[in-house]
Scaffold this active site. Sequence first.
Site, PDB file in Angstrom:
ATOM      1  CG  ASP A 329      -2.054   0.938   1.189  1.00 47.51           C
ATOM      2  OD1 ASP A 329      -1.905   2.010   0.577  1.00 47.51           O
ATOM      3  OD2 ASP A 329      -3.110   0.608   1.753  1.00 47.51           O
ATOM      4  NE  ARG A 331      -4.659   3.113   0.148  1.00 46.43           N
ATOM      5  CZ  ARG A 331      -5.748   2.382   0.379  1.00 46.43           C
ATOM      6  NH1 ARG A 331      -6.928   2.889   0.136  1.00 46.43           N
ATOM      7  NH2 ARG A 331      -5.655   1.162   0.855  1.00 46.43           N
TER       8      ARG A 331
END
Length: 418
Positions: A329, A331
């Site tokens: 991930d 983000r």
Amino acid sequence: MSDNKHSNHVILATHNNLRYERSLPIQWGAKDPLKRGPVVASITDPKSRNAIGTHSGSYTVYRALSIASGQFASQHRPDLQNTESPVKIGPFPQWHDPKKIVSLDPWGLDPQTNFGPLYKKGYDIRPTIAVTQAHLQIPEIHDALRAGRLKPDGKIVKENMDIFVTKVAIDPVWYLPGIAEKLKVEEGELRRILFQETGGMYPELITRPDLKVMLPPIGSSTAYIFGNAKDLANPKVELTCRVHDECNGSDVFGSDICTCRPYLMYGIEDAARTAQRGGVGIIVYYRKEGRALGEVTKFLVYNARKRQKGGDTAANYFLRTECVAGVEDARFQEFMPDCLHLFGIQKIHNLHSMSNMKYDAIVGSGIKVVNRISIPAELIPADAQVEMEAKKAAGYFTPEKKKSKQALKKVKGRNIAE
Ligand SMILES: [Zn+2]
């Protein structure tokens, strides 16, 4: 050369003679907008610039192409007459805390009002936030009305099944010292890595440490508000919120490998219902496609998941992303609550998100969360069970019991050719 007369002379902000000449200081977090200073990132007057990069996020590159093709006059200044927000937003105490909001500029909303006297002095100050109102026509909302889960009230939900919203577009404006602090890295180190990893896109990151604000060439965020925008700042008014990261395949095209669109639509339905009972709803949509790894990476991962030995199972869901992308991930949710602080939000009664990263970021930024709402089981497409079960097993919020490792192997998606 075209009629638009773009200059062939390249001006780098690194030139010594440009320093401080007309550029106004920015005192991030200062209460008075004129003391805070406007972010001047337009390129019509390089001597007034006090930020790195320029406006419109990723579209800045299209603007350059348009200018290059002779379609667009590089010296054009926007006529801002009648462009102001139809509703009043802020200022809120969060705007005055230099550590609270670091990835957007609240004073970029209606700068013609906030910085009026500076326009008269010739400063080309551009909005980085814009607000307007609209009607939404959504098939899932029509279904909710037919099923009686929503009823028209003439105001939030119209008789013709439209939903009335206020929508807010927010371009990224980064205060680099604040971004560095949230990433727990030295500002100089952050600037060096940003410079290197974009292939040397902004030399000022290195040569102008006095410029603390950057407009990165990345996607924007959009907030959709259901009900009265000013109620968002009132902790006594029930607030339903979904913070949604873009998933074009599901959100727009209805691809069934994940739960993004069903969860988003459920969020909209619940936000509208909350507004109807006297509360307020907000959906914030962040352009962070494929966990901010992008769609090319995402589609590669889908193939790797479906072709792996044993097929696409919940047990190996995160592993495949990491194999392809290098990280599961990309983000970074610590700036995500900035869009909530823009509206003065202090308390969320119903948070539509199962992500602990998002929950922790919101609570860590000082916003209280009362209830966490997961997606109702009946809204999960069959092929998306893999994602859902993998996330629940990894600790995403759910009121249900976690599945065992053995059980996760049995949660299977379709084969690649199906
Ligand atoms: Zn998705």
